[in-house]
Motif scaffolding. Structure first.
Motif, PDB file in Angstrom:
ATOM      1  N   ILE A  97       0.864  -1.014  -0.032  1.00 57.81           N
ATOM      2  CA  ILE A  97      -0.019  -0.028  -0.181  1.00 57.81           C
ATOM      3  C   ILE A  97       0.802   1.248  -0.134  1.00 57.81           C
ATOM      4  O   ILE A  97       1.726   1.289   0.936  1.00 57.81           O
ATOM      5  CB  ILE A  97      -0.839  -0.085   1.417  1.00 57.81           C
ATOM      6  N   GLN A  98       0.777   1.945  -1.018  1.00 61.64           N
ATOM      7  CA  GLN A  98       1.556   3.310  -1.306  1.00 61.64           C
ATOM      8  C   GLN A  98       1.265   4.376  -0.393  1.00 61.64           C
ATOM      9  O   GLN A  98       0.352   4.863  -0.088  1.00 61.64           O
ATOM     10  CB  GLN A  98       1.477   3.852  -2.551  1.00 61.64           C
ATOM     11  N   PRO A  99       2.246   4.738   0.761  1.00 62.07           N
ATOM     12  CA  PRO A  99       2.005   5.722   1.584  1.00 62.07           C
ATOM     13  C   PRO A  99       1.915   7.110   0.883  1.00 62.07           C
ATOM     14  O   PRO A  99       2.419   7.059  -0.382  1.00 62.07           O
ATOM     15  CB  PRO A  99       3.159   5.641   2.535  1.00 62.07           C
ATOM     16  N   LEU A 100       1.204   8.146   1.291  1.00 61.06           N
ATOM     17  CA  LEU A 100       0.764   9.376   0.536  1.00 61.06           C
ATOM     18  C   LEU A 100       2.309   9.954  -0.029  1.00 61.06           C
ATOM     19  O   LEU A 100       2.313  10.378  -1.216  1.00 61.06           O
ATOM     20  CB  LEU A 100       0.073  10.213   1.579  1.00 61.06           C
ATOM     21  N   PRO A 101       3.373  10.081   0.808  1.00 60.65           N
ATOM     22  CA  PRO A 101       4.631  10.719   0.197  1.00 60.65           C
ATOM     23  C   PRO A 101       4.811   9.898  -1.082  1.00 60.65           C
ATOM     24  O   PRO A 101       5.541  10.579  -2.011  1.00 60.65           O
ATOM     25  CB  PRO A 101       5.581  10.569   1.206  1.00 60.65           C
ATOM     26  N   VAL A 102       4.769   8.592  -1.267  1.00 55.28           N
ATOM     27  CA  VAL A 102       5.087   7.917  -2.313  1.00 55.28           C
ATOM     28  C   VAL A 102       3.984   8.032  -3.550  1.00 55.28           C
ATOM     29  O   VAL A 102       4.271   8.402  -4.677  1.00 55.28           O
ATOM     30  CB  VAL A 102       5.054   6.240  -2.237  1.00 55.28           C
ATOM     31  N   LEU A 103       2.706   8.388  -2.988  1.00 52.10           N
ATOM     32  CA  LEU A 103       1.516   8.622  -4.108  1.00 52.10           C
ATOM     33  C   LEU A 103       1.916   9.871  -4.621  1.00 52.10           C
ATOM     34  O   LEU A 103       1.589  10.158  -5.741  1.00 52.10           O
ATOM     35  CB  LEU A 103       0.440   8.459  -3.394  1.00 52.10           C
ATOM     36  N   THR A 104       2.475  10.760  -3.982  1.00 55.73           N
ATOM     37  CA  THR A 104       2.564  12.231  -4.518  1.00 55.73           C
ATOM     38  C   THR A 104       3.909  12.338  -5.144  1.00 55.73           C
ATOM     39  O   THR A 104       4.102  13.642  -5.604  1.00 55.73           O
ATOM     40  CB  THR A 104       2.215  13.142  -3.473  1.00 55.73           C
TER      41      THR A 104
ATOM     42  N   GLY B 536      -0.303  15.755 -12.949  1.00 57.27           N
ATOM     43  CA  GLY B 536      -0.198  15.494 -11.385  1.00 57.27           C
ATOM     44  C   GLY B 536      -1.067  16.449 -10.626  1.00 57.27           C
ATOM     45  O   GLY B 536      -1.203  16.362  -9.514  1.00 57.27           O
ATOM     46  N   THR B 537      -2.016  17.237 -11.426  1.00 57.79           N
ATOM     47  CA  THR B 537      -2.905  18.078 -10.831  1.00 57.79           C
ATOM     48  C   THR B 537      -3.977  17.164  -9.616  1.00 57.79           C
ATOM     49  O   THR B 537      -4.144  17.719  -8.530  1.00 57.79           O
ATOM     50  CB  THR B 537      -3.927  18.774 -11.597  1.00 57.79           C
ATOM     51  N   CYS B 538      -4.347  15.998 -10.259  1.00 59.91           N
ATOM     52  CA  CYS B 538      -4.946  15.116  -9.539  1.00 59.91           C
ATOM     53  C   CYS B 538      -4.441  14.721  -7.824  1.00 59.91           C
ATOM     54  O   CYS B 538      -5.251  14.468  -6.952  1.00 59.91           O
ATOM     55  CB  CYS B 538      -5.663  14.047 -10.052  1.00 59.91           C
ATOM     56  N   LEU B 539      -3.189  14.452  -8.058  1.00 62.05           N
ATOM     57  CA  LEU B 539      -2.533  14.147  -6.980  1.00 62.05           C
ATOM     58  C   LEU B 539      -2.478  15.117  -5.723  1.00 62.05           C
ATOM     59  O   LEU B 539      -2.355  14.941  -4.558  1.00 62.05           O
ATOM     60  CB  LEU B 539      -1.013  13.840  -7.035  1.00 62.05           C
ATOM     61  N   GLU B 540      -2.726  16.367  -6.194  1.00 59.25           N
ATOM     62  CA  GLU B 540      -2.753  17.512  -5.058  1.00 59.25           C
ATOM     63  C   GLU B 540      -3.877  17.461  -4.262  1.00 59.25           C
ATOM     64  O   GLU B 540      -3.951  17.949  -3.360  1.00 59.25           O
ATOM     65  CB  GLU B 540      -2.961  18.900  -5.803  1.00 59.25           C
ATOM     66  N   LEU B 541      -4.749  16.407  -4.617  1.00 59.69           N
ATOM     67  CA  LEU B 541      -5.929  16.249  -3.647  1.00 59.69           C
ATOM     68  C   LEU B 541      -5.752  15.370  -2.466  1.00 59.69           C
ATOM     69  O   LEU B 541      -6.228  15.367  -1.466  1.00 59.69           O
ATOM     70  CB  LEU B 541      -6.972  15.592  -4.236  1.00 59.69           C
ATOM     71  N   GLY B 542      -4.394  14.688  -2.566  1.00 64.16           N
ATOM     72  CA  GLY B 542      -4.060  13.694  -1.491  1.00 64.16           C
ATOM     73  C   GLY B 542      -4.913  12.528  -1.198  1.00 64.16           C
ATOM     74  O   GLY B 542      -5.226  12.233  -0.288  1.00 64.16           O
ATOM     75  N   CYS B 543      -5.442  12.020  -2.419  1.00 61.44           N
ATOM     76  CA  CYS B 543      -6.450  11.096  -2.063  1.00 61.44           C
ATOM     77  C   CYS B 543      -5.678   9.632  -2.406  1.00 61.44           C
ATOM     78  O   CYS B 543      -4.865   9.492  -3.148  1.00 61.44           O
ATOM     79  CB  CYS B 543      -7.381  11.012  -3.513  1.00 61.44           C
ATOM     80  N   PRO B 544      -5.804   8.753  -1.410  1.00 62.36           N
ATOM     81  CA  PRO B 544      -4.918   7.439  -1.379  1.00 62.36           C
ATOM     82  C   PRO B 544      -5.054   6.813  -2.625  1.00 62.36           C
ATOM     83  O   PRO B 544      -4.513   5.494  -2.747  1.00 62.36           O
ATOM     84  CB  PRO B 544      -5.278   6.812   0.077  1.00 62.36           C
TER      85      PRO B 544
END
Lengths: 204, 589
Positions: A97-104, B536-544
């Motif tokens: 499960i990718q943690p948020l810092p990885v996701l972003t 990457g705009t969608c990633l700015e929502l911080g959705c897992p």
């Protein structure tokens, strides 16, 4: 016996701990379980400690003294690996499960963690718990599949365990969890990716 | 048979067995489960109060009216309840009144690490401290006896590790404690100075009587083993001492205020050396010093953070080998808690970030919006503070600044202590805009009911308090309701309301997706690889559920709740519903 569960909030570590705790009560004089509630449960790292023996004071396990590390997710297992004693057992779900810092994109998910586990002085069982749970009908029972795998490593007799599952799981989820437990318990050593275990068996 | 119980469950069990009739509380980690377990006993009249102050006031009333009563809260909740607590300290009680307070060393879920033992000292109120679940139960029984015998509120102090650890508990039958007569002694319960001055003297005498009690109670016990080193300790620290150094002598304080001076002097005389092992503040250590006892503690035990067996081992057995971990991995990425996929808080905060407003935030799941990537909150101090603080910005910097500011607060936090701030803005002619995030539950602590959630612990269906009607009745002319998933409307409404030369309230609505019976807003979404530009705009929502795949964004269909926020945020129309194109399912208007 010291068992540490390392998981991501929402993966069902509390239920798993309660099943193990309930089993431990049938096996030992003293049982203590330490849980994490609150904010960390929102997808953060969670660790749950289970200790049982003739005498238990601390509800938390000291670093380097866990007999078993039950990892519900690879990175979380890695994070808690220092709790395991040398020669201990790691049971780890292959789920990532990718943690948020990885996701972003702020960090990367460490590669080849499973391989690093296999080079450590411990016995590793890597389990495809998520797929098994999915085949059983609900990915949420991956936790109970893993408890089944653990149970087999701790005792050959599933009776007390089945009692513990029945006691800890709410009635409406009981059948599925029972199935998941039995599935995990029945998982053959050979179907589990455990190089070191096979090596050990080859030596003995 | 013994049962495995959470410390919090054992507290509830203790209350039940002690014949308690009334339980009041406001949820807060790590205390929440006390009340949830108490509610399972039909003999207990249990409620989620609107805040801790009200909870304790109901508790005081209930005690005077003759019922044994437990009030539960987390440590910072006690700050809210401080006025009734210290005010009832002189009058005392009729039927037993016990306030259970759970401290959070290590700040697992809290803004500070305050040590509740200090509050016992401040109020001259006895503090009891269990160290495992069996003691939690036994301590409650002792606390009610103590409360009635000494005519005082009793504080039972837990810490996270005691509250949230399970151990075995021997249960017993409930005691039948009859309702006492309603106590009408005005000299006792009217705190006008003429009476209160007399009670002040009584409270001082009571403290001396409690000191005498501390000398004899089995809650405190010397355990003499190896006398070369004796440890004075309490709570979970006692368990750690026993674990790592089972041979040392211990003095276990089950009553951590007031202390048993004579017995501690005696213990010190028995041992060659004594040390103190206490979590958080050096309260025992300083008190022992006033007895002329040199007992170090904080030279080796930190005041900051939660204790652990490792810390205690290092402090008590510095020269000896400790279990060592040979298994280590290089630095790993952290996994902070995040807003859930589909969480309705994400909508308002993504708009606030886009508009670049100053955001006075508050306490709840939505505090997570203060962190990257949403990064859309400037302040969060204590429950309900957002509204007053936003008005403070306005007072300090004027109306133009207020037009770039909003207060953001959740439904439960608003009722807890935000409503008074809103009244203040109207009364003092501010123009601050307040956004109430209504998810119809107290989500962060595990979905407790609140005055606008439409349910209650008692199982009855209470009327749902209405934010809109309330705000209007306060004289706020502009009160808006917006779907939290509708980013276009949210942006338009927020822009309009911050510009307004009058206070306004915006209510964003969507039930918490984790609440039982609430289904996801829509089917999972998918990324159209041909259209995605990987911006990457969608990633700015911080959705897992969202991540950047090899060359385009990806949505994890097992996590996606179908809220559609990423779809609204995508400039390339690269995100679609995976099953049906039904905008109503997503709740877009």
């Amino acid at each position: 016996m010291n068992i540490l569960i390392a998981a991501v909030g929402g993966q069902g570590a509390l239920l798993a701990a309660r099943i193990i705790g309930s089993y431990a009560q049938l096996e030992a004089q003293q049982v203590k379980v330490s849980e994490i509630h609150g904010m960390s449960q929102r997808g953060g790292s969670v660790v749950t400690h289970i200790r049982y023996s003739q005498e238990v004071h601390s509800p938390v396990i000291e670093m380097g003294t866990a007999d078993v590390l039950l990892g519900f997710e690879i990175l979380e297992a890695a994070r808690s690996i220092q709790y395991l004693r040398p020669g201990g057992i790691l049971i780890v779900s292959k789920q990532q499960i990718q943690p948020l810092p990885v996701l972003t994109g702020a960090a990367t998910y460490p590669p080849a963690l499973l391989e690093s586990f296999e080079n450590m002085p411990m016995t590793t069982y890597a389990v495809d718990a998520l797929s098994h749970a999915s085949e059983l009908g609900n990915i949420k029972v991956a936790n109970t599949v893993l408890v089944g795998v653990l149970a087999r490593r701790l005792s050959a007799d599933p009776n007390h365990w089945q009692e513990a599952v029945a006691e800890s799981v709410p009635a409406r989820h009981r059948d599925l969890n029972r199935k998941a437990f039995d599935f995990g318990f029945a998982l053959d050593f050979s179907s589990i990716d455990s190089r070191r275990h096979r090596q050990k068996e080859a030596l003995s | 048979m013994k049962r495995l119980m959470l410390g919090n469950e054992a507290i509830a069990r203790g209350a039940y067995e002690a014949g308690v009739r009334v339980v009041t509380a406001y949820p807060g980690t790590p205390s929440t489960e006390i009340t949830e377990y108490a509610a399972k006993y039909s003999e207990l009249n249990t409620e989620w109060s609107v805040n801790e102050k009200v909870a304790l006031e109901i508790g005081i009333g209930s005690s005077i009216a003759g019922a044994r009563t437990m009030v539960a809260m987390k440590h910072v909740g006690l700050n809210v309840a401080m006025d009734p607590l210290l005010s009832v300290a002189y009058p005392g009680v009729n039927a037993g009144l016990v306030v259970v307070v759970a401290d959070d060393p290590g700040q697992h879920s809290s803004q500070n690490e305050q040590d509740t033992r200090y509050f016992g000292i401040a109020g001259k109120l006895p503090v009891l401290e269990p160290s495992d679940s069996q003691e939690c139960k036994a301590t409650m029984l002792a606390a009610f006896e103590l409360s009635e015998e000494f005519d005082t509120v009793v504080i039972v102090r837990l810490t996270t590790r005691v509250a949230h650890s399970m151990s075995l508990v021997e249960t017993a039958e409930r005691m039948e404690i009859p309702l006492r007569d309603y106590d009408t002694r005005r000299g006792k319960y009217i705190v006008a100075p003429a009476y209160a001055k007399l009670r002040r003297v009584i409270a001082e005498q009571r403290l001396m009587d409690l000191e005498a009690f501390a000398e004899t109670t089995p809650l405190n016990r010397a355990e003499i083993r190896d006398t070369r080193l004796g440890i004075v300790t309490s709570g979970i620290a006692y368990q750690y001492v026993r674990e790592v150094a089972p041979n040392l002598s211990t003095f276990k304080l089950g009553m951590s205020y007031p202390l048993p001076r004579k017995r501690l002097l005696e213990f010190a005389a028995t041992c060659d050396e004594i040390r103190v092992v206490e979590e958080l503040e050096p309260i025992f250590e300083q008190k022992l010093a006033t007895y002329g006892l040199l007992a170090n503690g904080k030279d080796r035990i930190p005041v900051i953070g939660e204790l652990s067996p490792e810390i205690v081992r290092k402090a008590l057995l510095p020269g000896e080998p400790a279990p060592e971990s040979t298994l280590k991995l290089a630095s790993l990425p952290v996994r902070p808690p995040v807003l859930c996929p589909g969480c309705h808080h994400r909508g308002p905060f993504s708009v606030l970030k886009k508009l670049g407003l100053h955001v006075a935030g508050d306490i709840g799941c939505y505090t997570l919006a203060a962190f990257a990537p949403l990064d859309a909150m400037d302040t969060c101090i204590c429950m309900g503070a957002s509204i007053g603080m936003a008005f403070g910005f306005e007072k300090a910097r004027g109306r133009e600044f207020a037009k770039k500011t909003v207060a953001v607060i959740g439904d439960s936090t608003f009722w807890h202590s935000g409503v008074t701030g809103l009244i203040d803005i109207v009364y003092n002619r501010g123009i601050t805009t307040v956004i109430i995030l209504d998810n119809s539950t107290t989500a962060m602590t595990g979905h407790q009911s609140n005055p606008s959630s439409g349910d209650a612990l008692s199982g009855t269906l209470p009327p749902q308090l209405d934010f809109i009607a309330l705000a209007r009745s306060l004289g706020i002319e502009s009160v808006r309701e917006v779907d939290a998933y509708n980013l276009v409307e949210l942006e338009a409404v927020i822009k309009e309301e911050v510009e307004r030369e009058a206070p306004s309230v915006i209510v964003t609505r969507r039930a918490c997706l984790l609440k039982r019976g609430v289904s996801p807003p829509g089917p999972p979404h998918i990324v159209d690889a041909d259209l995605c530009e990987a911006c990457g705009t969608c990633l700015e929502l911080g959705c897992p559920a969202l991540s950047m795949g090899q060359s385009v964004a990806a949505i994890d269909s097992t996590l996606c709740a179908g809220c559609g926020l990423c779809l609204s945020n995508c400039a390339f129309d690269a995100i679609h519903l995976s099953l049906v194109q039904d905008s109503k399912v997503r709740g877009q208007s």
